[in-house]
Design a protein around this motif. Structure first.
Motif, PDB file in Angstrom:
ATOM      1  N   ILE A   6       0.870  -1.199   0.125  1.00  0.00           N
ATOM      2  CA  ILE A   6      -0.016  -0.107   0.149  1.00  0.00           C
ATOM      3  C   ILE A   6       0.677   1.300  -0.011  1.00  0.00           C
ATOM      4  O   ILE A   6       0.604   2.240  -0.548  1.00  0.00           O
ATOM      5  CB  ILE A   6      -0.888  -0.078   1.311  1.00  0.00           C
ATOM      6  CG1 ILE A   6      -0.299   0.148   2.435  1.00  0.00           C
ATOM      7  CG2 ILE A   6      -1.802  -1.180   1.250  1.00  0.00           C
ATOM      8  CD1 ILE A   6      -1.261   0.219   3.674  1.00  0.00           C
ATOM      9  N   HIS A   7       2.061   1.284   0.586  1.00  0.00           N
ATOM     10  CA  HIS A   7       2.815   2.489   0.744  1.00  0.00           C
ATOM     11  C   HIS A   7       3.342   2.805  -0.621  1.00  0.00           C
ATOM     12  O   HIS A   7       3.742   3.826  -1.042  1.00  0.00           O
ATOM     13  CB  HIS A   7       3.978   2.333   1.784  1.00  0.00           C
ATOM     14  CG  HIS A   7       5.138   1.272   1.261  1.00  0.00           C
ATOM     15  ND1 HIS A   7       6.318   1.587   0.598  1.00  0.00           N
ATOM     16  CD2 HIS A   7       4.936   0.001   1.463  1.00  0.00           C
ATOM     17  CE1 HIS A   7       6.907   0.534   0.512  1.00  0.00           C
ATOM     18  NE2 HIS A   7       6.335  -0.446   1.037  1.00  0.00           N
ATOM     19  N   PHE A 121      -4.875   2.266  10.672  1.00  0.00           N
ATOM     20  CA  PHE A 121      -4.251   0.870  11.135  1.00  0.00           C
ATOM     21  C   PHE A 121      -3.338   1.129  12.538  1.00  0.00           C
ATOM     22  O   PHE A 121      -3.137   2.494  12.479  1.00  0.00           O
ATOM     23  CB  PHE A 121      -3.147   0.399  10.099  1.00  0.00           C
ATOM     24  CG  PHE A 121      -3.676   0.078   8.661  1.00  0.00           C
ATOM     25  CD1 PHE A 121      -4.358  -1.043   8.252  1.00  0.00           C
ATOM     26  CD2 PHE A 121      -3.663   1.074   7.767  1.00  0.00           C
ATOM     27  CE1 PHE A 121      -4.898  -1.285   7.278  1.00  0.00           C
ATOM     28  CE2 PHE A 121      -4.228   1.062   6.516  1.00  0.00           C
ATOM     29  CZ  PHE A 121      -4.720  -0.338   6.149  1.00  0.00           C
ATOM     30  N   ILE A 122      -3.180   0.170  13.022  1.00  0.00           N
ATOM     31  CA  ILE A 122      -2.605   0.513  14.532  1.00  0.00           C
ATOM     32  C   ILE A 122      -1.521  -0.605  14.503  1.00  0.00           C
ATOM     33  O   ILE A 122      -1.899  -1.893  14.336  1.00  0.00           O
ATOM     34  CB  ILE A 122      -3.331   0.409  15.869  1.00  0.00           C
ATOM     35  CG1 ILE A 122      -4.386   1.611  15.634  1.00  0.00           C
ATOM     36  CG2 ILE A 122      -2.482   0.523  16.941  1.00  0.00           C
ATOM     37  CD1 ILE A 122      -5.359   1.505  16.753  1.00  0.00           C
ATOM     38  N   LEU A 123      -0.096  -0.122  14.649  1.00  0.00           N
ATOM     39  CA  LEU A 123       1.018  -1.234  14.818  1.00  0.00           C
ATOM     40  C   LEU A 123       1.149  -1.100  16.296  1.00  0.00           C
ATOM     41  O   LEU A 123       1.802  -0.017  16.863  1.00  0.00           O
ATOM     42  CB  LEU A 123       2.243  -0.935  14.031  1.00  0.00           C
ATOM     43  CG  LEU A 123       1.964  -0.716  12.521  1.00  0.00           C
ATOM     44  CD1 LEU A 123       3.434  -0.542  11.893  1.00  0.00           C
ATOM     45  CD2 LEU A 123       1.413  -2.118  12.119  1.00  0.00           C
ATOM     46  N   GLN A 151      -8.366  -3.388  13.081  1.00  0.00           N
ATOM     47  CA  GLN A 151      -7.302  -2.758  12.504  1.00  0.00           C
ATOM     48  C   GLN A 151      -5.914  -2.467  12.999  1.00  0.00           C
ATOM     49  O   GLN A 151      -5.048  -2.011  12.901  1.00  0.00           O
ATOM     50  CB  GLN A 151      -7.978  -1.308  12.250  1.00  0.00           C
ATOM     51  CG  GLN A 151      -8.172  -0.442  13.620  1.00  0.00           C
ATOM     52  CD  GLN A 151      -8.917   0.732  13.602  1.00  0.00           C
ATOM     53  OE1 GLN A 151     -10.063   0.479  13.558  1.00  0.00           O
ATOM     54  NE2 GLN A 151      -8.613   1.444  13.486  1.00  0.00           N
ATOM     55  N   MET A 152      -5.813  -3.877  13.935  1.00  0.00           N
ATOM     56  CA  MET A 152      -4.366  -3.481  14.873  1.00  0.00           C
ATOM     57  C   MET A 152      -3.629  -4.814  14.213  1.00  0.00           C
ATOM     58  O   MET A 152      -4.139  -5.950  13.850  1.00  0.00           O
ATOM     59  CB  MET A 152      -4.727  -3.993  16.357  1.00  0.00           C
ATOM     60  CG  MET A 152      -5.450  -2.679  16.834  1.00  0.00           C
ATOM     61  SD  MET A 152      -5.913  -3.000  18.544  1.00  0.00           S
ATOM     62  CE  MET A 152      -4.205  -3.158  19.211  1.00  0.00           C
ATOM     63  N   ILE A 153      -2.388  -4.735  14.157  1.00  0.00           N
ATOM     64  CA  ILE A 153      -1.338  -5.741  14.201  1.00  0.00           C
ATOM     65  C   ILE A 153      -0.300  -5.537  15.253  1.00  0.00           C
ATOM     66  O   ILE A 153       0.173  -4.354  15.699  1.00  0.00           O
ATOM     67  CB  ILE A 153      -0.416  -5.484  12.845  1.00  0.00           C
ATOM     68  CG1 ILE A 153      -1.315  -5.571  11.510  1.00  0.00           C
ATOM     69  CG2 ILE A 153       0.665  -6.559  12.778  1.00  0.00           C
ATOM     70  CD1 ILE A 153      -0.700  -5.436  10.360  1.00  0.00           C
ATOM     71  N   VAL A 154      -0.101  -6.609  16.009  1.00  0.00           N
ATOM     72  CA  VAL A 154       0.956  -6.682  17.041  1.00  0.00           C
ATOM     73  C   VAL A 154       2.423  -6.887  16.437  1.00  0.00           C
ATOM     74  O   VAL A 154       2.481  -8.055  15.753  1.00  0.00           O
ATOM     75  CB  VAL A 154       0.554  -7.614  18.093  1.00  0.00           C
ATOM     76  CG1 VAL A 154       1.798  -7.730  19.150  1.00  0.00           C
ATOM     77  CG2 VAL A 154      -0.919  -7.247  18.939  1.00  0.00           C
ATOM     78  N   ILE A 220       0.305  -5.947   6.670  1.00  0.00           N
ATOM     79  CA  ILE A 220      -0.149  -4.645   6.372  1.00  0.00           C
ATOM     80  C   ILE A 220      -1.135  -4.576   5.089  1.00  0.00           C
ATOM     81  O   ILE A 220      -2.397  -3.966   5.097  1.00  0.00           O
ATOM     82  CB  ILE A 220       0.712  -3.598   6.544  1.00  0.00           C
ATOM     83  CG1 ILE A 220       1.311  -3.205   7.726  1.00  0.00           C
ATOM     84  CG2 ILE A 220      -0.009  -2.212   6.048  1.00  0.00           C
ATOM     85  CD1 ILE A 220       2.720  -2.362   7.802  1.00  0.00           C
ATOM     86  N   ASN A 221      -0.644  -5.022   4.066  1.00  0.00           N
ATOM     87  CA  ASN A 221      -1.249  -5.226   2.910  1.00  0.00           C
ATOM     88  C   ASN A 221      -2.522  -5.844   2.987  1.00  0.00           C
ATOM     89  O   ASN A 221      -3.514  -5.740   2.448  1.00  0.00           O
ATOM     90  CB  ASN A 221      -0.278  -5.619   1.927  1.00  0.00           C
ATOM     91  CG  ASN A 221      -0.469  -5.039   0.397  1.00  0.00           C
ATOM     92  OD1 ASN A 221      -0.904  -3.940   0.348  1.00  0.00           O
ATOM     93  ND2 ASN A 221      -0.612  -6.027  -0.362  1.00  0.00           N
TER      94      ASN A 221
END
Length: 580
Positions: A6-7, A121-123, A151-154, A220-221
């Motif tokens: 996405i970036h 998104f949340i990292l 919307q979270m990724i640890v 993330i994608n």
């Protein structure tokens, strides 16, 4: 990595837009001016990715690694940094670095929460030391209390410093969440290894692979695709492709080519627009489905948290509440499926009307009875006039106008245009609607398939993981402080149970999005490929071979490549799985 992440999308799309504008800038006429006006990208809607976690968890180093060193945060100032700092990630994503939370500085916590409130998104960043009480409570607050788990990724950092047995870290995240079967996406990375890999040398690839930063980008994608964000980022690429198609007609040297390109472009635009509108509509019904589920889930949890003291009576109340919950969730899923069916039918009906109008255009007669030098060896083929504009020697390339005309007319029959999709048995449109209906029809029982009674029942049963009912929970309240602590624990448990169930709702919605795409994308892409092959056949004739037209073809080809790569997102991991 082969996928476009996405970036990268916005930056690469902007490059194509710049090339497209340059190709059109010197073309006279109102048509070229109108295309130039449309050849812009809205920069306002960039996804915001917020990095949060305790101080010294590696957020700044992670930003440096994600951006390949283009951004150089002040890594040594984590706890002292009292500001929210935004960085552009390849011009497409806004990375938001927040002060470390739970440091004893209330202002830092407030700034972080404000930034999180605007996050796409949340990292959530923790080190290999994993969770203390403060970081566990913060994770639960975001994922469970604020219901931001979708919307979270640890991200577990500094993984090269300390190894762990398989599943240990995943279990630690689940324990911190306080859930039984639901877990967040987890990626273990090492930013230092990644930056060492960028320095080159014989071990560069090994360092990069061990860092797993590319795994994080892929995750993330995937999360973006599941939430519909990736589709929004790809839309400008569809616009670039459409403008290239429309612009090619400006360089055609004869009426037949112009007419054919206009009709083919109209077909491609109609197909792309209907698919985009279907995706936008899906996002709305997706949100409604989750909202409706949440209302009933919270009601169930409220009941499960206030059970009678008598265990037998409590179990009866809980089982009745669970039965009502399952019934309501199945009803919401059925309504969700019905809306998807309605949307698909409506969009394909509109598409059939558009294709019918294109197929009945007067310009189609020009294709089927073209003027020009007709080859006696192939009566249905015409050799384009090679005088005037051609700068290359050699024989002209024959264009099969009859085949192109049939493609435009055949679109009607494929979609049942003019007869209505329901009456056009055997048409492509009818088959698509039928396939969508089969997938999202009477067999669409996702909650039953998940065996929610087993999973949620275990989580909510009396005296079990979440619920401590009646005197069993209240006997320990010796004083006001203990009572308050018990109340806080109860609230945490309630929130965790809501997350447990709503995690399934998120998965149902993301699975539905993938299943819908799996039905409609292959035939639509095949049709678009045939249309664009016909466009290329026309544009490859001597008469249309100019430098500007060639540049447009190259831009269109690159747009197609990016669309293909960005659509190639791996399916979501199984429930509770992690990316390793």
């Amino acid at each position: 990595m082969t996928n476009v992440l996405i970036h990268e999308l916005l930056e690469q799309t902007q490059v194509l837009v710049t090339r497209l504008r340059a190709a059109l800038r010197d073309v006279p006429g109102d048509a070229a001016s109108a295309l130039l006006t449309r050849a812009t990208i809205d920069q306002a809607d960039k996804p915001r990715m917020v990095l949060t976690g305790q101080y010294s968890s590696g957020k700044s180093s992670l930003i440096k690694a994600l951006t390949d060193g283009a951004v150089q945060p002040d890594i040594d100032a984590d706890i002292a940094t009292g500001e929210v700092t935004e960085y552009e990630w390849d011009g497409a994503v806004v990375l938001v670095d927040t002060p470390g939370v739970q440091s004893g500085l209330r202002r830092h916590d407030e700034l972080a929460m404000d930034a999180i409130g605007n996050a796409d998104f949340i990292l959530f960043v923790v080190t290999v030391n994993l969770f203390d009480d403060a970081s566990r409570d913060f994770l639960r607050r975001l994922a469970n209390g604020l219901q931001m788990h979708g919307q979270m990724i640890v991200v577990i950092t500094q993984t090269s410093k300390r190894s762990a047995a398989d599943g240990v870290r995943e279990q630690a995240v689940q324990d911190a969440l306080g859930t039984v079967t639901f877990n967040l996406p987890i990626v273990e990375v090492d930013s230092v290894d990644y930056m060492r890999g960028l320095e080159g040398g014989k071990n560069a690839d090994a360092f990069r692979q061990r860092s797993r930063i590319d795994d994080l980008r892929a995750t993330i994608n995937r999360v973006s695709a599941e939430r519909g964000g990736l589709a929004r980022l790809r839309q400008p690429l569809h616009l670039v492709r459409q403008l290239c198609d429309e612009a090619q007609g400006l360089f055609a040297q004869d009426d037949t080519s112009r007419a054919a390109l206009a009709l083919l472009t109209s077909q491609a635009r109609a197909i792309s627009q209907r698919r985009f509108m279907l995706d936008q509509s899906f996002a709305r019904v997706d949100a409604e489905f989750k909202r409706d589920c949440l209302v009933d889930v919270v009601g169930f949890v409220d009941t499960a948290s206030t059970l009678p003291d008598d265990e037998a009576q409590a179990r009866t109340v809980l089982e009745a509440a669970e039965a009502r919950l399952i019934e309501s969730l199945e009803r919401h899923a059925t309504e969700f499926a019905e809306r998807i069916n309605q949307l698909a039918g409506s969009e394909f009906d509109t598409l059939s009307e558009e294709l019918l109008e294109i197929g009945e255009s007067n310009r189609l007669d020009l294709l089927l009875r073209p003027s020009g030098a007709v080859s006696l060896d192939a009566p249905d083929q015409v050799r384009a006039d090679t005088s005037a504009t051609s700068s290359q020697a050699g024989a002209a390339i024959a264009v099969d106008w009859q085949k192109i005309g049939d493609l435009i007319k055949r679109g009607q029959g494929w979609w049942g245009a003019g007869d209505g999709l329901k009456q056009a048995s055997g048409s492509l449109g009818h088959k698509l609607v039928k396939d969508v209906g089969h997938t999202f029809g009477y067999k669409f029982k996702p909650w039953q398939a998940l065996k929610i009674a087993d999973k949620i029942g275990k989580a909510a049963k009396v005296g079990g993981f979440v619920i401590s009912a009646g005197t069993a929970g209240y006997e320990v309240w010796k004083n006001e402080r203990e009572a308050r602590a018990a109340q806080i624990q109860s609230e945490r448990q309630r929130s965790a149970l809501v997350t447990e169930i709503m995690g399934h709702a998120d998965k149902i919605a993301s699975d539905a999005r993938r299943e819908l795409a799996a039905i409609i994308d292959p035939p639509l892409n095949k049709l678009l490929d045939e249309i664009r092959a016909s466009q290329d056949q026309i544009l490859n004739t001597e008469s249309t071979r100019t430098s500007a037209a060639g540049e447009l073809q190259e831009i269109a080809t690159e747009a197609d490549r990016l669309l293909s790569l960005s659509a190639d997102v791996a399916p979501a991991q199984g429930e509770g799985d992690t990316v390793e």
